[in-house]
Design an enzyme around this catalytic site. Structure first.
Site, PDB file in Angstrom:
ATOM      1  N   SER A  94       0.872  -1.145   0.000  1.00 28.10           N
ATOM      2  CA  SER A  94       0.000   0.000   0.000  1.00 28.10           C
ATOM      3  C   SER A  94       0.917   1.204   0.000  1.00 28.10           C
ATOM      4  CB  SER A  94      -0.851  -0.049   1.273  1.00 28.10           C
ATOM      5  OG  SER A  94      -2.156   0.246   0.997  1.00 28.10           O
TER       6      SER A  94
ATOM      7  N   ASP B  79      -4.493  -2.696   4.134  1.00 28.96           N
ATOM      8  CA  ASP B  79      -3.902  -3.835   4.853  1.00 28.96           C
ATOM      9  C   ASP B  79      -2.394  -3.707   4.820  1.00 28.96           C
ATOM     10  OD1 ASP B  79      -5.683  -6.012   6.066  1.00 28.96           O
ATOM     11  OD2 ASP B  79      -6.769  -5.412   4.274  1.00 28.96           O
ATOM     12  N   ASP B  80      -1.723  -4.468   3.942  1.00 28.23           N
ATOM     13  CA  ASP B  80      -0.263  -4.379   3.874  1.00 28.23           C
ATOM     14  C   ASP B  80       0.138  -2.905   3.784  1.00 28.23           C
ATOM     15  OD1 ASP B  80      -1.034  -6.950   3.232  1.00 28.23           O
ATOM     16  OD2 ASP B  80      -0.291  -6.857   1.173  1.00 28.23           O
ATOM     17  N   HIS B  81       1.158  -2.532   4.493  1.00 31.17           N
ATOM     18  CA  HIS B  81       1.741  -1.191   4.400  1.00 31.17           C
ATOM     19  C   HIS B  81       0.736  -0.056   4.562  1.00 31.17           C
ATOM     20  CE1 HIS B  81       4.418  -3.828   1.994  1.00 31.17           C
ATOM     21  NE2 HIS B  81       5.351  -3.182   2.637  1.00 31.17           N
ATOM     22  N   TRP B  82      -0.319  -0.318   5.314  1.00 35.70           N
ATOM     23  CA  TRP B  82      -1.287   0.767   5.544  1.00 35.70           C
ATOM     24  C   TRP B  82      -0.829   1.678   6.673  1.00 35.70           C
ATOM     25  CZ3 TRP B  82      -4.532   2.108   9.731  1.00 35.70           C
ATOM     26  CH2 TRP B  82      -4.362   1.316  10.873  1.00 35.70           C
TER      27      TRP B  82
END
Lengths: 727, 727
Positions: free
Chosen positions: A216, A317-320
């Site tokens: 993200s 989600d990921d890298h938020w």
């Protein structure tokens, strides 16, 4: 009612090499957009078909060549070394022992004496800096003049040499010797410059892409892996900021805030900055600082996308981490859409509840991966992805009855569905149900009871609808929130800081406080603050409803363990006052309003034990093993409910629903647009004059739906079924 | 073997008006002494029969006339008023609200401003003395300028106007309008003078009495009664000193020790000085001070008795507080005998273990009272006193296998047995069994394995073999101690202070630490002391065995919850590090040495939950609900065992027995003089070359007894049966 459209609002993961399959399923599932996934590409045949193209990009792991050339600009985090017990006056600690050495590399670049700390964990005290030394050749720290038999750890900085999500995908999908991608830290101006130029080149190279999906932004949620032979996942927290740390960021923070963070601010006795812990004021300032950085640099990236005539979506989600979609600043980033991967109702509400003009899309489970998040078989022998999809959807759907999103979609590797025709059919049904629900919402919000409930935690609004990750079963608030996510009441989130600053908002009818003592969810040290006790007590005395679950308001302080024992009418015996002999609970004889729909005995999964009634004025409705499970009390004009635990089940959800009405002293208003059968839910949409009835169980169910006038409608539903009734 | 005598060593409670019954049962049960009881007298016919006469006297409630004339010299204690929540800026607290007004009277005689304290229990802070006033006419305290919604309590002095034991006997036996006896405090010189003259007159008036049985000395264990309508017993602690308090004693203490005790030293947030809490240094000094007083004045009383040619026995129950039979000073009192009322094995060991040349006598249960301690029917319809007597005796007998006492007896009102002939027969059997056991011990101590175990608590030796009262089921150490009381190992008790002062005694093989976090049994704050951690760790590393039960070494401090987690190999998750993902326990495949005799699944009654293994080197033998129940670890040369709970059952007793041998690394020495059947126990007496085998179950059992050479002897036993084998 308008005919429900049978196309659109669905994002399909395409896969090069499987062009026919991609286009066939796009047609069957009514996709209007096709996406790539981490590790897949879309071929020209797919890109040229008549679909919106939706491409993923992850700037921090975008160009491994640049990362290899700039290993001093990789992302970092603090780790606490595994403890070592001194059996002499000198010990040597292998810093990465017990950690996954393919994920971490000790940072010997930034001066250890400046950035690291050594602790005597027996006493809890920092060890003098002149008594230890780092050996770059062996990645060990030798500590001298230690106290024999004490426990020592080193807080040290480690670069991450394998980006966590890519590492997970790589290992889960058995990518073998494919290159390990490394995460670059955009805190460095050089990295920012590179990323912006990389993004511009990427935009130029993807003319057919309409939607740029960040996976993200910049910093992943915390995920520290261990020696995989016996403990792959050591620490994982969906909401915490450990992976945003670097000496440069800490230096910038010190300039901005006037004080320095220490390694221990992040390591925190090895508990790290877990969402479960009450955040310190320093941690909250750090989060705020990094959030501003992410918003500002993120905005520069999104501006490039918009200038290229494309739209920007973020994967929530990921890298938020750092984006904080529930903050005021988030709107300033300029995102056009948000995608959230979901298993259940409250995660759907998390996505749906973000304020702003963004498109919201749910990524359904199961992912098209061989195995699920817990390693269980999915698209491989032994898996039943259709069953999983139906089960997850039935949960998610409860949330979507109450608040809509715009789109749904899948992720992963499409070729995996080939051996699972039942899954292909199930997704077709789900897409149709989704479009039906969306259309119901299109003409206005569904009926919601005039009852507003606030969940009180140390995080408040910042962690609305979510806690520390998926599947934290047994955590009381997780279970309560899932129950709430499908109920026709207004839900909001408040923090202790909110109460101190602005008081309890006037329109709140019921406050729920749920969790174990000392956690961010129950509130921990905040309950020692007399101002909190004053404001809560006053509000309840004035007629507010309070529902405490587990160890509400609990902290060892003064003469009570539950600091609101005086309103709850119960407290917990923790072994120190066993000789203060407790009242024998007097179970109320009649079936109380809140228990009306209970079919079996109370089952909260696990109860907080040793709960006793303070006084005979407390109404005990249920006890187990001599400990109160459910108690009601009145304080001034207010009503309180105590529950010794909570597990998300249909019966307990109804118990909570009724408890809220009782706590708000609105028993008489309970009824409109509820179902007789607790395994079914309904939502009435005044705009379309339709009532949607859903069956969350995997068996056929009969139910009665009650309207505003108390009239009932009989409905029969298939397993996991749905019916639309024109009223 | 000499013929076992069938007479003697038995004390019978006689009763005037039932002379024939008294003498008939004295013959049947082989009594050699006849006693009176609280509320009964012995008639001339009984006194003139050929038995030792054994008369009870309680000096503090001996003469109610004197008490009535000296109500300023009644015994006192601090009470904490029930909390009141302020709903304005002024509140009035009715001090005795919620307390039994027939037991307490507010002491308005000693200046409240000097001796009382008012607390804001919301903040935990003392409230200024000039902001409250006591109203003598209403027995209320009015507090002004309170903070709205805060909780207030008053620590106040109350006279006891009904002596607790007499009150209990009066109410239990329905004595109607018989006068309420009041307890006089011997701290006043006038009271001492009166008591000595009263005792002398009493001695002169009881020429036939041989044994003067004090019931007991001066201060009862703490027993505060509540408003009997809903909560008769509010606070009861068999070992605590609340009832020794008075302004005069506090003044004398201040002179002796150089500082003043405060009301809060005794009230302690309403937890009082419960034995379950880690005693403060101040409390220990208070206990020491009062102990010296009791020993010194007690000695004066006993001297009078000896001068009258009689002997003095003490009842090691009511009013025992201050005597401390496990102290060095106790011998100086000059008692000739000790009588302890017992239900089980460890209480028998408590009596048996007192050092000194005193006669030790057990008072068996059930008492000849209509109801038992918990109000259950005994000598009345619905009761089965014979069954109760057999059950209690079977438990007590396990303790008597290991260590002898000199006599047994009964208490209460003899006429009650008339309708229970089965009880009369049972007591005859018990007296015979007792004489048999006593004779076995007469020629020397029984075989005991060469293994010494120490129970480590905050109390140490001072509370050997006993905790806070009878029947504290579920309290881990209570259950462990009952198991230990019947095992052929050496048992001792040590405190944290002992370890700090003199280290761990050299002859100890295994240390057991059992209890809930924060309690005196587990150790609470002592585990923050680095010296304790150093000494314990060093001792274990050197080969010591450590068994932790429940929450051993637990206190929230630094990076571990169990401060000895590093030796135990397990720790407890209390909700703050949920995201530190735990090792999945690997259950050891083979049936381990310590589990060899387990027939069913592990059942500890209640387990401390969320126990996880720190490392793969920890051997997990049992798990439940994802939490470790039994784990073994090695640390240096030492061995540790963790048990998540303990319930006294035959199987768990064997598990503990084996665990001690494993922890001591003496597995090979396990076996001599054990039984194959866990429901049976045996003891070998080298002096008589006899082995006593007992069946603690209420069913017939077969067992094999193993001798030193591993040879086995088959034995069949009746329900609760006993057999003597000549070896």
């Amino acid at each position: 009612m308008t005919k429900i459209k049978d196309k659109g609002d669905f994002t399909l993961p395409g896969e090069a090499g499987y062009e026919d399959l991609t286009l066939e399923l796009a047609e069957k599932w009514g996709a209007d957009a096709i996406r790539d996934s981490d590790g897949t590409v879309l071929s020209d045949k797919i890109i040229s078909a008549d679909y919106d193209i939706y491409s993923t990009i992850c700037l921090v792991r975008g160009d491994n060549e640049w990362a290899r050339a700039n290993t001093d600009k990789l992302q970092q985090n603090y780790l606490m070394s595994d403890p070592v017990i001194a059996d002499g006056d000198k010990i040597t600690i292998d810093l990465l022992s017990g950690f996954f050495r393919e994920q971490f590399k000790v940072n010997g670049h930034d001066d250890p004496k400046t950035w690291w700390q050594v602790f005597d964990r027996t006493t809890g005290e920092q060890f003098p800096k002149d008594q230890w030394d780092f050996d770059r050749t062996t990645n060990t720290v030798t500590i001298t003049n230690v106290k024999k038999w004490h426990k020592y750890t080193v807080n040290f900085l480690a670069y991450r040499i394998w980006e966590a999500i890519s590492m997970y995908n790589h290992i889960t999908n058995e990518w073998g010797d494919r290159e390990h991608l490394m995460p670059v830290d955009p805190i460095y101006p050089e990295a920012q410059k590179f990323m912006l130029s990389y993004l511009q080149k990427w935009l130029d190279a993807h003319p057919k892409t309409k939607i740029v999906r960040f996976t993200s932004m910049f910093y992943n949620f915390a995920w520290f892996w261990g020696d995989p032979a016996h403990q792959r996942f050591r620490y994982a927290d969906w909401g915490s900021y450990e992976m945003t740390v670097s000496p440069l960021a800490m230096t910038l923070f010190a300039k901005a805030k006037g004080y320095r963070m220490t390694s221990e601010d992040f390591v925190n006795n090895g508990a790290y900055c877990s969402s479960h812990n009450v955040p310190s004021g320093r941690l909250l300032e750090w989060m705020d600082f990094m959030h501003s950085f992410v918003v500002n640099f993120g905005r520069q990236c999104i501006d490039l996308i918009h200038r290229a005539g494309k739209v920007a979506y973020m994967f929530y989600d990921d890298h938020w981490v750092g984006t904080e979609p529930y903050s005021e600043q988030f709107k300033n980033m300029g995102f056009d859409g948000l995608i959230k991967c979901v298993f259940n109702a409250f995660e759907a509400r998390l996505c749906a509840g973000v304020q702003g003009p963004v498109i919201k899309e749910l990524r359904l489970h199961p992912y098209l991966f061989p195995t699920g998040l817990k390693g269980e078989p999915t698209f491989q022998p032994g898996g039943d992805p259709a069953r999983d999809a139906r089960k997850f959807w039935a949960n998610i759907r409860r949330g979507l009855l109450r608040e809509p999103v715009d789109r749904i979609g899948l992720g992963g590797y499409l070729h995996l569905v080939q051996n699972f025709p039942d899954f292909v059919e199930t997704i077709e049904e789900i897409t149709q149900e989704f479009r039906t629900l969306k259309q119901c919402h299109a003409l206005g919000v569904p009926y919601t009871a005039p009852l507003k409930v606030a969940l009180l935690t140390a995080w408040g609004k910042q962690r609305s609808w979510v806690y520390a990750g998926h599947f934290i079963h047994g955590m009381e608030l997780y279970e309560v929130t899932e129950a709430l996510a499908g109920l026709p009441v207004n839900v909001t989130f408040i923090s202790f800081q909110d109460i101190l600053k602005t008081g309890i908002p006037e329109n709140i009818d019921v406050i729920i406080n749920a969790g174990k003592a000392g956690t961010a969810w129950s509130g921990g040290e905040h309950w020692k603050n007399e101002k909190i006790i004053e404001k809560m007590t006053e509000w309840i005395a004035g007629g507010g409803g309070y529902i405490g679950v587990g160890e509400p308001s609990a902290v060892q302080h003064s003469s009570q363990y539950f600091q609101l024992a005086h309103v709850l009418g119960v407290d917990r015996e923790i072994g120190l006052t066993l000789n203060n002999i407790k009242l024998t609970g007097i179970i109320s004889g009649n079936k109380h309003f809140i228990l009306k729909d209970m079919e079996k005995n109370i089952d909260f999964g696990k109860d907080i034990d040793n709960i006793f009634a303070l006084d005979k004025s407390t109404t005990v409705l249920s006890q187990t093993n001599g400990s109160v499970q459910i108690a009601l009390n009145r304080f001034g004009k207010g009503h309180t409910v105590y529950l010794s635990g909570f597990k998300f089940t249909p019966e307990n959800t109804r118990l909570l629903h009724r408890s809220m009405f009782w706590a708000a002293d609105r028993q008489k208003n309970f009824g409109p647009w509820t179902c007789s059968n607790v395994r079914t839910d309904c939502a009435f949409y005044p705009g379309t004059k339709q009532c949607v009835v859903v069956n969350s169980s995997d068996k056929a169910e009969k139910t009665q739906v009650f309207d505003e006038n108390g009239h009932s409608i009989d409905v029969e539903l298939k397993p996991h079924g749905i019916k639309i009734i024109d009223v």
